[in-house]
Write a protein that holds these residues in place. Structure first.
Motif, short mmCIF file in Angstrom:
data_model
loop_
_atom_site.label_atom_id
_atom_site.label_comp_id
_atom_site.label_asym_id
_atom_site.label_seq_id
_atom_site.Cartn_x
_atom_site.Cartn_y
_atom_site.Cartn_z
N LYS A 181 0.82 -1.22 0.00
CA LYS A 181 0.00 0.00 0.00
C LYS A 181 0.85 1.27 0.00
N TYR A 182 1.93 1.31 0.81
CA TYR A 182 2.69 2.54 1.01
C TYR A 182 4.08 2.53 0.35
N GLY A 183 4.51 1.40 -0.18
CA GLY A 183 5.79 1.35 -0.88
C GLY A 183 6.98 1.25 0.06
N VAL A 184 8.09 1.73 -0.42
CA VAL A 184 9.36 1.65 0.31
C VAL A 184 9.26 2.50 1.58
N PRO A 185 9.59 1.93 2.73
CA PRO A 185 9.49 2.70 3.99
C PRO A 185 10.64 3.70 4.15
N LEU A 186 10.40 4.67 5.03
CA LEU A 186 11.46 5.61 5.40
C LEU A 186 12.54 4.91 6.21
N ALA A 187 12.11 3.96 7.06
CA ALA A 187 13.05 3.22 7.92
C ALA A 187 12.45 1.85 8.21
N ILE A 188 13.33 0.86 8.35
CA ILE A 188 12.90 -0.50 8.68
C ILE A 188 14.01 -1.17 9.49
N SER A 189 13.64 -1.79 10.59
CA SER A 189 14.65 -2.47 11.41
C SER A 189 14.95 -3.85 10.82
N PRO A 190 16.16 -4.37 11.05
CA PRO A 190 16.56 -5.63 10.44
C PRO A 190 15.63 -6.81 10.74
N ALA A 191 15.08 -6.88 11.94
CA ALA A 191 14.25 -8.03 12.32
C ALA A 191 12.94 -8.11 11.53
N CYS A 192 12.61 -7.04 10.81
CA CYS A 192 11.38 -7.06 9.99
C CYS A 192 11.56 -7.94 8.76
N GLU A 193 12.78 -8.11 8.31
CA GLU A 193 13.06 -8.96 7.16
C GLU A 193 12.85 -10.42 7.57
N ALA A 194 12.11 -11.16 6.76
CA ALA A 194 11.73 -12.53 7.11
C ALA A 194 12.94 -13.41 7.43
N VAL A 214 8.82 -0.33 11.52
CA VAL A 214 8.84 0.19 10.15
C VAL A 214 8.08 1.51 10.13
N LEU A 215 8.57 2.47 9.34
CA LEU A 215 7.95 3.78 9.27
C LEU A 215 7.79 4.21 7.82
N TRP A 216 6.57 4.65 7.49
CA TRP A 216 6.26 5.19 6.17
C TRP A 216 5.68 6.59 6.35
N LYS A 217 5.70 7.37 5.26
CA LYS A 217 4.99 8.65 5.21
C LYS A 217 4.16 8.64 3.94
N SER A 218 2.85 8.84 4.10
CA SER A 218 1.96 8.82 2.93
C SER A 218 1.97 10.18 2.24
N SER A 219 1.42 10.21 1.04
CA SER A 219 1.35 11.46 0.29
C SER A 219 0.41 12.47 0.95
N GLN A 220 -0.46 12.00 1.86
CA GLN A 220 -1.37 12.89 2.58
C GLN A 220 -0.79 13.36 3.92
N ASN A 221 0.53 13.26 4.09
CA ASN A 221 1.22 13.67 5.33
C ASN A 221 0.74 12.89 6.54
N ILE A 222 0.62 11.61 6.39
CA ILE A 222 0.29 10.72 7.49
C ILE A 222 1.48 9.79 7.70
N LEU A 223 1.92 9.68 8.95
CA LEU A 223 2.97 8.72 9.29
C LEU A 223 2.31 7.40 9.63
N ILE A 224 2.84 6.33 9.07
CA ILE A 224 2.35 4.98 9.34
C ILE A 224 3.50 4.21 9.98
N ASN A 225 3.23 3.63 11.14
CA ASN A 225 4.26 2.90 11.87
C ASN A 225 3.74 1.50 12.18
N LEU A 226 4.51 0.50 11.78
CA LEU A 226 4.25 -0.89 12.17
C LEU A 226 5.31 -1.26 13.19
N ALA A 227 4.87 -1.75 14.32
CA ALA A 227 5.81 -2.19 15.36
C ALA A 227 5.29 -3.48 15.97
N TRP A 228 6.13 -4.50 15.99
CA TRP A 228 5.78 -5.72 16.72
C TRP A 228 6.97 -6.19 17.52
#
Length: 130
Positions: free
Chosen positions: A63-76, A94-108
């Motif tokens: 959905k959001y493409g290449v992230p701004l940042a991704i930690s190594p453990a996110c890679e399978a 993992v951190l993304w920024k959308s074209s609508q100026n929304i930050l999206i963060n996935l953390a587990w």
């Protein structure tokens, strides 16, 4: 519920909405994986690492493409290596920024010693001037 094509059953999330006090506008949406519901369905934390982590990451990447940042453990491959080495804590961020100026963060995070797993998907609005 979140249905992802790679999964046989949905992921269950709880939603928390955060509003700015001054203007009551929505500032942040937190989606937390309902691990209790998944435990009731017969999954333990180690099952959720494999079942939820990679499909949610792939869905967000799609959905959001290449992230701004991704930690190594996110890679399978790195996650599997860490699981085999019996690391104390495995965490993905993992951190993304959308074209609508929304930050999206996935953390587990997975803690093998206590067999606990948590996942958060956070959507935050960027305020002008920041």
């Amino acid at each position: 519920e979140l249905w992802l094509g790679a999964l046989n059953s949905p992921l269950h999330f709880r939603t928390l909405l955060h509003f700015f006090n001054a203007d009551r506008q929505l500032a942040r949406v937190d989606l937390t994986l309902d691990t209790g519901k998944h435990k009731t369905d017969g999954m333990n934390a180690s099952d959720l690492v494999n079942y939820a982590g990679e499909p949610v990451l792939n869905g967000l990447l799609g959905k959001y493409g290449v992230p701004l940042a991704i930690s190594p453990a996110c890679e399978a491959s790195e996650m599997r290596r860490l699981l085999q080495t019996r690391a104390d804590v495995i965490d993905c961020n993992v951190l993304w920024k959308s074209s609508q100026n929304i930050l999206i963060n996935l953390a587990w995070q997975y803690q093998p010693g206590t067999n606990t797993y948590s996942m958060l998907v956070r959507y935050s609005t960027l305020q002008s001037g920041l």
